[in-house]
Design a protein around this motif. Structure first.
Motif, PDB file in Angstrom:
ATOM      1  N   ASP A  43      -0.449   0.793   2.260  1.00  0.00           N
ATOM      2  CA  ASP A  43      -0.485   2.209   1.913  1.00  0.00           C
ATOM      3  C   ASP A  43      -0.252   3.166   3.081  1.00  0.00           C
ATOM      4  OD1 ASP A  43      -1.078   1.395  -0.659  1.00  0.00           O
ATOM      5  OD2 ASP A  43      -3.208   1.926  -0.545  1.00  0.00           O
ATOM      6  N   ASN A  44      -0.476   2.706   4.311  1.00  0.00           N
ATOM      7  CA  ASN A  44      -0.491   3.624   5.452  1.00  0.00           C
ATOM      8  C   ASN A  44       0.433   3.261   6.603  1.00  0.00           C
ATOM      9  OD1 ASN A  44      -2.791   5.395   4.567  1.00  0.00           O
ATOM     10  ND2 ASN A  44      -3.778   3.393   4.501  1.00  0.00           N
ATOM     11  N   CYS A  45       1.214   2.216   6.457  1.00  0.00           N
ATOM     12  CA  CYS A  45       1.991   1.734   7.600  1.00  0.00           C
ATOM     13  C   CYS A  45       3.459   1.525   7.261  1.00  0.00           C
ATOM     14  CB  CYS A  45       1.420   0.409   8.090  1.00  0.00           C
ATOM     15  SG  CYS A  45      -0.304   0.530   8.600  1.00  0.00           S
ATOM     16  N   LYS A  46       4.269   1.651   8.291  1.00  0.00           N
ATOM     17  CA  LYS A  46       5.691   1.328   8.230  1.00  0.00           C
ATOM     18  C   LYS A  46       6.026   0.499   9.465  1.00  0.00           C
ATOM     19  CE  LYS A  46       7.020   3.526   4.524  1.00  0.00           C
ATOM     20  NZ  LYS A  46       7.501   2.779   3.365  1.00  0.00           N
ATOM     21  N   THR A  62      -4.167  16.780   7.270  1.00  0.00           N
ATOM     22  CA  THR A  62      -3.290  15.828   7.937  1.00  0.00           C
ATOM     23  C   THR A  62      -3.657  14.403   7.521  1.00  0.00           C
ATOM     24  OG1 THR A  62      -3.078  17.305   9.834  1.00  0.00           O
ATOM     25  CG2 THR A  62      -2.480  15.011  10.178  1.00  0.00           C
ATOM     26  N   ILE A  63      -2.650  13.630   7.216  1.00  0.00           N
ATOM     27  CA  ILE A  63      -2.833  12.228   6.846  1.00  0.00           C
ATOM     28  C   ILE A  63      -2.354  11.370   8.012  1.00  0.00           C
ATOM     29  CG2 ILE A  63      -2.118  10.401   5.258  1.00  0.00           C
ATOM     30  CD1 ILE A  63      -1.594  12.669   3.205  1.00  0.00           C
ATOM     31  N   VAL A  64      -3.159  10.412   8.431  1.00  0.00           N
ATOM     32  CA  VAL A  64      -2.774   9.526   9.535  1.00  0.00           C
ATOM     33  C   VAL A  64      -2.005   8.342   8.967  1.00  0.00           C
ATOM     34  CG1 VAL A  64      -3.568   8.132  11.465  1.00  0.00           C
ATOM     35  CG2 VAL A  64      -4.772  10.238  10.891  1.00  0.00           C
ATOM     36  N   LYS A  65      -0.833   8.095   9.544  1.00  0.00           N
ATOM     37  CA  LYS A  65       0.019   6.959   9.187  1.00  0.00           C
ATOM     38  C   LYS A  65       0.324   6.190  10.463  1.00  0.00           C
ATOM     39  CE  LYS A  65       0.800   7.937   4.784  1.00  0.00           C
ATOM     40  NZ  LYS A  65       0.751   7.015   3.678  1.00  0.00           N
ATOM     41  N   TYR A  66       0.772   4.959  10.308  1.00  0.00           N
ATOM     42  CA  TYR A  66       0.957   4.087  11.470  1.00  0.00           C
ATOM     43  C   TYR A  66       2.308   3.387  11.448  1.00  0.00           C
ATOM     44  CZ  TYR A  66      -4.068   4.773  11.592  1.00  0.00           C
ATOM     45  OH  TYR A  66      -5.318   5.340  11.620  1.00  0.00           O
ATOM     46  N   LEU A  67       2.891   3.269  12.641  1.00  0.00           N
ATOM     47  CA  LEU A  67       4.068   2.433  12.881  1.00  0.00           C
ATOM     48  C   LEU A  67       3.596   1.265  13.727  1.00  0.00           C
ATOM     49  CD1 LEU A  67       6.557   5.267  13.730  1.00  0.00           C
ATOM     50  CD2 LEU A  67       6.740   3.736  11.771  1.00  0.00           C
ATOM     51  N   ILE A  68       3.912   0.051  13.303  1.00  0.00           N
ATOM     52  CA  ILE A  68       3.349  -1.128  13.951  1.00  0.00           C
ATOM     53  C   ILE A  68       4.389  -1.832  14.814  1.00  0.00           C
ATOM     54  CG2 ILE A  68       2.050  -3.261  13.607  1.00  0.00           C
ATOM     55  CD1 ILE A  68       1.286  -2.254  10.831  1.00  0.00           C
ATOM     56  N   ASP A  69       3.994  -2.124  16.051  1.00  0.00           N
ATOM     57  CA  ASP A  69       4.807  -2.855  17.015  1.00  0.00           C
ATOM     58  C   ASP A  69       4.669  -4.364  16.759  1.00  0.00           C
ATOM     59  OD1 ASP A  69       6.373  -3.503  19.215  1.00  0.00           O
ATOM     60  OD2 ASP A  69       5.015  -2.615  20.691  1.00  0.00           O
ATOM     61  N   LEU A 124       7.790  -2.816   4.063  1.00  0.00           N
ATOM     62  CA  LEU A 124       7.241  -1.700   4.836  1.00  0.00           C
ATOM     63  C   LEU A 124       8.273  -1.110   5.811  1.00  0.00           C
ATOM     64  CD1 LEU A 124       3.795  -3.338   5.710  1.00  0.00           C
ATOM     65  CD2 LEU A 124       4.319  -1.784   3.815  1.00  0.00           C
ATOM     66  N   GLU A 125       9.509  -1.502   5.659  1.00  0.00           N
ATOM     67  CA  GLU A 125      10.542  -1.116   6.632  1.00  0.00           C
ATOM     68  C   GLU A 125      10.752   0.396   6.709  1.00  0.00           C
ATOM     69  OE1 GLU A 125      15.106  -2.242   7.903  1.00  0.00           O
ATOM     70  OE2 GLU A 125      14.380  -2.846   5.936  1.00  0.00           O
ATOM     71  N   GLU A 147      -1.542  -8.072   5.236  1.00  0.00           N
ATOM     72  CA  GLU A 147      -1.388  -8.039   3.789  1.00  0.00           C
ATOM     73  C   GLU A 147      -2.411  -7.123   3.104  1.00  0.00           C
ATOM     74  OE1 GLU A 147      -1.506 -12.200   2.770  1.00  0.00           O
ATOM     75  OE2 GLU A 147       0.575 -12.486   3.412  1.00  0.00           O
ATOM     76  N   SER A 148      -3.196  -6.396   3.885  1.00  0.00           N
ATOM     77  CA  SER A 148      -4.235  -5.536   3.319  1.00  0.00           C
ATOM     78  C   SER A 148      -3.636  -4.320   2.605  1.00  0.00           C
ATOM     79  CB  SER A 148      -5.182  -5.062   4.421  1.00  0.00           C
ATOM     80  OG  SER A 148      -4.499  -4.138   5.264  1.00  0.00           O
ATOM     81  N   THR A 149      -4.414  -3.764   1.710  1.00  0.00           N
ATOM     82  CA  THR A 149      -4.038  -2.536   1.015  1.00  0.00           C
ATOM     83  C   THR A 149      -3.840  -1.403   2.013  1.00  0.00           C
ATOM     84  OG1 THR A 149      -5.290  -3.239  -0.915  1.00  0.00           O
ATOM     85  CG2 THR A 149      -4.763  -0.896  -0.777  1.00  0.00           C
ATOM     86  N   PHE A 150      -4.702  -1.352   3.026  1.00  0.00           N
ATOM     87  CA  PHE A 150      -4.599  -0.306   4.055  1.00  0.00           C
ATOM     88  C   PHE A 150      -3.220  -0.324   4.710  1.00  0.00           C
ATOM     89  CE2 PHE A 150      -4.936   1.249   8.385  1.00  0.00           C
ATOM     90  CZ  PHE A 150      -5.576   2.469   8.212  1.00  0.00           C
TER      91      PHE A 150
END
Length: 152
Positions: free
Chosen positions: A28-31, A2-9, A52-53, A22-25
């Motif tokens: 690569d991991n957020c929308k 399982t890969i953890v991804k994030y949606l940011i409020d 990142l939309e 602006e980080s690589t993290f």
């Protein structure tokens, strides 16, 4: 696996700061759901954030109907349209549900978590068995990966 991804409020976007955004993290991991981007329109790095939309689709709108059906009349914990508060919050939950459903169709399952400091979002996410991460916790995750990236 399982890969953890994030949606940011929106509240988390403002609290983690531009350097972290602006980080690589994050890249690569957020929308970021479309409605959150609408709320963040005045951020100085909005052009980068738009890359990142996570767009609103018919599937997201169908799930939004499911989310809103759990909000009792008069409950303003999640959304208060009269005072223009939390407009993106139910969409954020619906988007997480959509992202998880789509990832179940792929080889590597993604565990989509919501980055938020909003208690209404946390409560609604929990109702749908979604995980949340606070902005301070998320910033630590970014820092830990940036440290690892810098040492390699």
């Amino acid at each position: 696996m399982t890969i953890v991804k994030y949606l940011i409020d929106t509240n988390a976007l403002s609290r983690i700061g531009r350097k972290s955004r602006e980080s690589t993290f994050v890249r690569d991991n957020c929308k970021i759901p479309s409605e959150v981007l609408h709320e963040a329109a005045t951020f100085p790095d909005i052009a980068m954030l738009r890359t990142l939309e996570y767009p609103i689709s018919a599937d997201v709108l169908n799930l939004l109907r499911d989310v809103m059906s759990t909000v009792p009349p008069g409950d303003k914990d999640l959304i208060d349209l009269y005072h223009a508060r939390g407009n993106a919050d139910p969409i954020l939950v619906a988007t997480a549900l959509d992202a998880i459903a789509k990832s179940e169709e792929t080889l590597l399952v993604e565990d989509w978590q919501i980055v938020t400091d909003d208690e209404g979002v946390k409560k609604k996410a929990a109702e749908f068995n979604l995980r949340t991460v606070s902005s301070p916790e998320f910033k630590k995750l970014i820092g830990a990966t940036d440290t690892c990236d810098n040492s390699s």
